[in-house]
Motif scaffolding. Structure first.
Motif, mmCIF file in Angstrom:
data_model
loop_
_atom_site.group_PDB
_atom_site.id
_atom_site.type_symbol
_atom_site.label_atom_id
_atom_site.label_comp_id
_atom_site.label_asym_id
_atom_site.label_seq_id
_atom_site.Cartn_x
_atom_site.Cartn_y
_atom_site.Cartn_z
ATOM 1 N N ARG A 1 -0.738 6.516 15.554
ATOM 2 C CA ARG A 1 -1.999 7.033 15.025
ATOM 3 C C ARG A 1 -2.725 5.969 14.200
ATOM 4 N NH1 ARG A 1 -3.237 12.974 12.772
ATOM 5 N NH2 ARG A 1 -5.425 12.622 12.306
ATOM 6 N N LEU A 2 -1.954 5.229 13.408
ATOM 7 C CA LEU A 2 -2.567 4.157 12.626
ATOM 8 C C LEU A 2 -3.139 3.072 13.545
ATOM 9 C CD1 LEU A 2 -3.246 2.711 9.996
ATOM 10 C CD2 LEU A 2 -0.963 1.685 10.068
ATOM 11 N N ARG A 3 -2.373 2.686 14.561
ATOM 12 C CA ARG A 3 -2.862 1.644 15.474
ATOM 13 C C ARG A 3 -4.172 2.056 16.141
ATOM 14 N NH1 ARG A 3 2.834 0.489 16.276
ATOM 15 N NH2 ARG A 3 3.005 2.235 17.709
ATOM 16 N N LEU A 4 -4.277 3.317 16.546
ATOM 17 C CA LEU A 4 -5.497 3.800 17.181
ATOM 18 C C LEU A 4 -6.662 3.791 16.199
ATOM 19 C CD1 LEU A 4 -4.037 6.731 19.317
ATOM 20 C CD2 LEU A 4 -5.052 4.609 20.176
ATOM 21 N N ALA A 5 -6.405 4.212 14.969
ATOM 22 C CA ALA A 5 -7.462 4.229 13.954
ATOM 23 C C ALA A 5 -7.878 2.813 13.567
ATOM 24 C CB ALA A 5 -6.988 4.993 12.721
ATOM 25 N N LEU A 6 -6.918 1.906 13.608
ATOM 26 C CA LEU A 6 -7.156 0.532 13.165
ATOM 27 C C LEU A 6 -7.979 -0.247 14.184
ATOM 28 C CD1 LEU A 6 -6.465 -1.404 10.905
ATOM 29 C CD2 LEU A 6 -4.286 -1.866 12.040
ATOM 30 N N LEU B 1 -7.106 -1.627 5.707
ATOM 31 C CA LEU B 1 -6.452 -2.719 6.447
ATOM 32 C C LEU B 1 -7.487 -3.629 7.108
ATOM 33 C CD1 LEU B 1 -3.452 -0.818 8.091
ATOM 34 C CD2 LEU B 1 -3.362 -2.469 6.214
ATOM 35 N N ARG B 2 -8.569 -3.045 7.627
ATOM 36 C CA ARG B 2 -9.592 -3.891 8.251
ATOM 37 C C ARG B 2 -10.229 -4.826 7.232
ATOM 38 N NH1 ARG B 2 -10.575 0.709 11.700
ATOM 39 N NH2 ARG B 2 -12.063 1.522 10.195
ATOM 40 N N ILE C 1 0.855 -1.191 0.000
ATOM 41 C CA ILE C 1 0.000 0.000 0.000
ATOM 42 C C ILE C 1 0.888 1.237 0.000
ATOM 43 C CG2 ILE C 1 -1.795 1.287 1.216
ATOM 44 C CD1 ILE C 1 -2.575 -1.353 2.606
ATOM 45 N N GLU C 2 0.762 2.052 -1.031
ATOM 46 C CA GLU C 2 1.516 3.302 -1.117
ATOM 47 C C GLU C 2 0.651 4.449 -0.611
ATOM 48 O OE1 GLU C 2 4.604 3.852 -2.220
ATOM 49 O OE2 GLU C 2 5.155 2.132 -3.492
ATOM 50 N N LEU C 3 1.242 5.290 0.225
ATOM 51 C CA LEU C 3 0.606 6.545 0.613
ATOM 52 C C LEU C 3 1.296 7.669 -0.143
ATOM 53 C CD1 LEU C 3 0.471 6.199 4.500
ATOM 54 C CD2 LEU C 3 -1.275 5.538 2.851
ATOM 55 N N GLU C 4 0.528 8.617 -0.623
ATOM 56 C CA GLU C 4 1.144 9.782 -1.245
ATOM 57 C C GLU C 4 1.785 10.630 -0.149
ATOM 58 O OE1 GLU C 4 0.187 12.858 -4.846
ATOM 59 O OE2 GLU C 4 -1.453 12.421 -3.468
#
Ligand SMILES: [Zn+2]
Length: 200
Positions: free
Chosen positions: A181-186, A147-148, A125-128
Motif C-alpha cells: 500500500r505504501l509503495r502504491l501511494a509513494l 517520503l517524497r 519516522i514513527e507511525l502511531e
C-alpha cells in the motif's frame, strides 16, 4: 533555481525543519558523525500506552516528559532517551521532533546493507500504531507525501522497517503495516521500499 516540491502541504525543509509539520524539538539528538549523509529511512510504529491511541505519551517520551507514575509501562521506559525525526498520528497529523540534518535516537543497535549504527545515516519516522490493528489510510497518505519530500532532498537509497535493521530485537512497524500500500501511494518505482530493502 531548483525548488523542492511541496507535497500535501509539506515542505520545503528549512534548516532541517519541515514546513507543514508541527515542530516539537527533542533534546534527544546530536550531530551526525562526519561523512554520513542520509541514505536510509526507517519506518517505526509506537503507541503509548501500548495499543492506545491519541494521548500525549509519545510526545512526552521524546521530550523526556513522560510521568513514570501515570502508567505501569511508563515506569520502565521513562528513563529512556529516545526520539525520532517524525511522528504520524492516526489522523495523519505530522509532528517533527528532530531536524533531519541531525541524528535522532530511534534505531538503537542496528545494521543495514553492511553498515552499523543506522541512526548515523537514517531518518526515523514513527507511525502511531501497534502490532494488532491496521494503520489508517490517512497515515499512508501522509507517510508517502513525507517520503517524497525527503527523497527529493536527500540521496535516499531505501525505506525499510525497524524490524529489518534490528531483527530479533524489534518487531515494528509490525505485521499490520502494508508495504505494498505504501509503495502504491509513494509511486517511486526505483526506490527500494519494503522489509528486505538492503538487508541481504
Ligand atoms: Zn522502532
Amino acid at each position: 533555481m531548483f525548488r523542492e516540491p511541496v507535497e500535501d502541504g509539506l515542505g520545503p525543509l528549512a534548516g532541517g525543519w519541515l514546513e507543514g509539520a508541527q515542530h516539537c524539538p527533542s533534546p534527544n539528538c546530536d550531530a551526525r558523525p562526519a561523512g554520513n549523509e542520509v541514505k536510509l529511512i526507517v519506518v517505526h510504529a509506537i503507541s503509548l500506552p501500548p495499543d492506545e491511541f491519541g494521548g500525549p505519551g509519545v510526545e512526552q517520551l521524546f521530550t523526556n516528559a513522560l510521568d513514570p507514575a501515570e502508567h505501569p509501562y511508563y515506569a520502565a521506559i521513562s528513563p529512556l532517551r529516545v526520539s525520532a525525526h517524525f511522528f504520524i498520528r492516526r489522523d495523519g497529523r505530522l509532528m517533527q521532533f528532530v531536524p533531519t540534518d541531525a541524528r535522532a535516537w530511534h534505531a538503537g543497535v542496528s545494521s543495514w546493507n553492511g553498515c552499523e549504527r543506522c541512526n548515523d545515516f537514517s531518518i526515523g519516522i514513527e507511525l502511531e500504531g501497534c502490532d494488532t490493528q491496521p494503520f489508517e489510510p490517512a497515515q499512508y497518505t501522509r507517510l508517502a507525501a513525507l517520503l517524497r519530500v525527503l527523497c527529493a532532498h536527500y540521496p535516499v537509497e531505501a525505506v525499510t522497517g525497524h524490524s529489518d535493521i534490528a531483527p530479533g530485537r524489534k518487531t515494528d512497524p509490525g505485521p499490520c503495516f502494508d508495504w505494498q500500500r505504501l509503495r502504491l501511494a509513494l509511486d517511486l518505482p526505483k526506490l527500494a521500499c519494503g522489509p528486505a530493502s538492503g538487508t541481504v
